[in-house]
Design a protein around this motif. Structure first.
Motif, PDB file in Angstrom:
ATOM      1  N   GLU A  62     -16.792  29.397   0.134  1.00 19.16           N
ATOM      2  CA  GLU A  62     -15.564  28.681   0.462  1.00 19.16           C
ATOM      3  C   GLU A  62     -15.841  27.329   1.131  1.00 19.16           C
ATOM      4  O   GLU A  62     -14.898  26.637   1.530  1.00 19.16           O
ATOM      5  N   ASN A  63     -17.101  26.974   1.266  1.00 20.08           N
ATOM      6  CA  ASN A  63     -17.463  25.754   1.983  1.00 20.08           C
ATOM      7  C   ASN A  63     -17.262  24.529   1.099  1.00 20.08           C
ATOM      8  O   ASN A  63     -17.923  24.373   0.075  1.00 20.08           O
ATOM      9  N   LEU A  64     -16.384  23.641   1.502  1.00 15.25           N
ATOM     10  CA  LEU A  64     -16.066  22.450   0.717  1.00 15.25           C
ATOM     11  C   LEU A  64     -17.063  21.324   0.949  1.00 15.25           C
ATOM     12  O   LEU A  64     -17.145  20.393   0.141  1.00 15.25           O
ATOM     13  N   TYR A  65     -17.857  21.420   2.019  1.00 17.88           N
ATOM     14  CA  TYR A  65     -18.675  20.277   2.404  1.00 17.88           C
ATOM     15  C   TYR A  65     -20.167  20.578   2.397  1.00 17.88           C
ATOM     16  O   TYR A  65     -20.597  21.698   2.692  1.00 17.88           O
ATOM     17  N   LEU A  66     -20.940  19.550   2.065  1.00 20.26           N
ATOM     18  CA  LEU A  66     -22.392  19.576   2.176  1.00 20.26           C
ATOM     19  C   LEU A  66     -22.795  18.892   3.478  1.00 20.26           C
ATOM     20  O   LEU A  66     -22.110  17.985   3.956  1.00 20.26           O
ATOM     21  N   THR A  67     -23.929  19.311   4.025  1.00 20.53           N
ATOM     22  CA  THR A  67     -24.493  18.565   5.139  1.00 20.53           C
ATOM     23  C   THR A  67     -25.189  17.320   4.581  1.00 20.53           C
ATOM     24  O   THR A  67     -25.539  17.281   3.396  1.00 20.53           O
ATOM     25  N   PRO A  68     -25.397  16.297   5.392  1.00 17.66           N
ATOM     26  CA  PRO A  68     -26.134  15.121   4.908  1.00 17.66           C
ATOM     27  C   PRO A  68     -27.513  15.479   4.351  1.00 17.66           C
ATOM     28  O   PRO A  68     -27.951  14.875   3.368  1.00 17.66           O
ATOM     29  N   ASP A  69     -28.189  16.436   4.959  1.00 15.49           N
ATOM     30  CA  ASP A  69     -29.512  16.853   4.461  1.00 15.49           C
ATOM     31  C   ASP A  69     -29.397  17.480   3.073  1.00 15.49           C
ATOM     32  O   ASP A  69     -30.235  17.215   2.194  1.00 15.49           O
ATOM     33  N   GLU A  70     -28.382  18.321   2.874  1.00 17.12           N
ATOM     34  CA  GLU A  70     -28.191  18.949   1.566  1.00 17.12           C
ATOM     35  C   GLU A  70     -27.870  17.907   0.503  1.00 17.12           C
ATOM     36  O   GLU A  70     -28.354  17.979  -0.631  1.00 17.12           O
ATOM     37  N   ALA A  71     -27.056  16.921   0.874  1.00 19.11           N
ATOM     38  CA  ALA A  71     -26.709  15.858  -0.066  1.00 19.11           C
ATOM     39  C   ALA A  71     -27.939  15.045  -0.439  1.00 19.11           C
ATOM     40  O   ALA A  71     -28.134  14.674  -1.601  1.00 19.11           O
TER      41      ALA A  71
END
Length: 357
Positions: A62-71
């Motif tokens: 359900e997580n809509l967002y990535l962390t900057p590291d994941e991106a």
């Protein structure tokens, strides 16, 4: 007398001053360019390429967002893939095996476009400074709703045809002796193969492996949205109504209006022979929202409802990035050389199959 003349022309002078200053004032207040009528000016070219997928990978739930590291990891992986795929090919390599190498896909299994043609972006997009895990934002799991029974049957039929492996034989001669074959008529080929419609959809439109540029030309009465994939030019009529249900169009019928600073486009009346977005039907109803950002980009939001195909509506959004590039013609057209050769090849395979019998 001078005072009387001043009083006489004062209203006109004020009106002219307002007409000149108002657009400037609106520009300063919203920090975005506006037309003379005060609406945001969406005209321009945009690049919609992004590494963000349409549907959310299961591991994000359900997580809509990535962390900057994941991106950054996603962007780095794409850079590495591009570097490897762009390396020089061995000029002495062998030809692909007869019938293809067994790889999946509709490119004949003998090789499609190489990396030179692929341009799917180099990072994931952000909204309000946050990296997104998917284009789909509703349902909350980032997935399309469950398909109806009719939708499942339509998809199964499409996948059976589109992804059938080419083994270099006229399989339809044995299977459907005496019946119409899939290559008896050019109009039996799907709309994408005949270059009637693009692969990215028109209403709504999503990113693809290449040809992700869009262009908007805006007037007070009409808005034209040009999609680089094939030649889809949508004409949105402002302050209008949809025609009756008997009028059907390849790209649907689009009407628009303004809700504050957001252009809303409502599209219905899809042609029954035009495969809807991601397999939808002629009953689809699409609502798109175009909102210009202060950085010049456009936040593109869409909701699609098609009770014949999905059990519920779903919504996606992503960013169209302002670009100084031009939109070039895809140069794909119905009746091109490839389509003629597809038909010629089918005749040759049928001759071989009949001779063997």
């Amino acid at each position: 007398m001078i005072l009387e003349r001043f009083r006489r022309y004062l209203p006109s002078a004020i009106a002219v001053a307002i007409a000149i200053v108002l657009p400037v004032a609106l520009f300063a207040a919203g920090d975005i360019p506006r037309t003379a009528s005060g609406h945001p000016d969406l005209s321009g070219t945009y690049n919609a390429a992004t590494l963000t997928p349409l549907s959310r990978p299961a591991e994000f739930g359900e997580n809509l967002y990535l962390t900057p590291d994941e991106a950054e990891k996603l962007a780095a992986a794409e850079r590495d893939r591009n570097a490897e795929a762009s390396s020089a090919s061995d000029p002495n390599r062998e030809a692909p095996p007869e019938g293809g190498d067994g790889s999946p896909g509709p490119a004949g299994n003998v090789g499609g476009y190489n990396n030179f043609w692929i341009d799917r972006g180099d990072d994931v997009f952000t909204v309000d400074g946050k990296f997104r895990t998917s284009i789909i934002i509703d349902p909350s799991n980032g997935q399309m709703p469950k398909m109806t029974t009719e939708g499942q049957a339509r998809q199964a039929k499409f996948l059976q045809t589109f992804f059938r492996q080419n083994k270099g034989t006229a399989w339809w001669v044995e299977k459907d002796a005496g019946a119409a074959g899939p290559y008896d008529d050019m109009e039996q080929r799907d709309n994408y193969e005949r270059c009637i419609l693009g692969f990215t959809g028109a209403a709504p439109t999503i990113p693809s492996l290449y040809n992700n540029y869009k262009a908007i030309v805006q007037t007070d009465d009409h808005v034209m949205i040009l999609i680089e994939m094939v030649h889809d030019a949508r004409i949105v009529r402002m302050s209008s109504e949809h025609p009756g249900p008997e009028v059907k169009k390849w790209l649907g019928d689009s009407i628009g209006w303004w809700e504050g600073d957001t252009l809303v486009v409502d599209t219905t009346n899809f042609h029954p022979k035009a495969a809807g977005f991601m397999g939808g039907t002629e009953n689809a109803h699409v609502v798109e929202r175009f909102t210009r950002q202060e950085d010049g980009n456009v936040l593109y939001n869409f909701t699609i409802k098609d009770d014949s195909y999905w059990e519920g509506a779903w919504t996606g959004e992503y960013v169209w990035r302002a670009s100084a590039e031009k939109v070039y013609e895809y140069a794909c057209h119905e009746g091109n050389y490839a389509l003629g050769n597809i038909m010629r090849g089918a005749r040759l395979l049928e001759e071989e199959a009949l001779a063997a019998k």
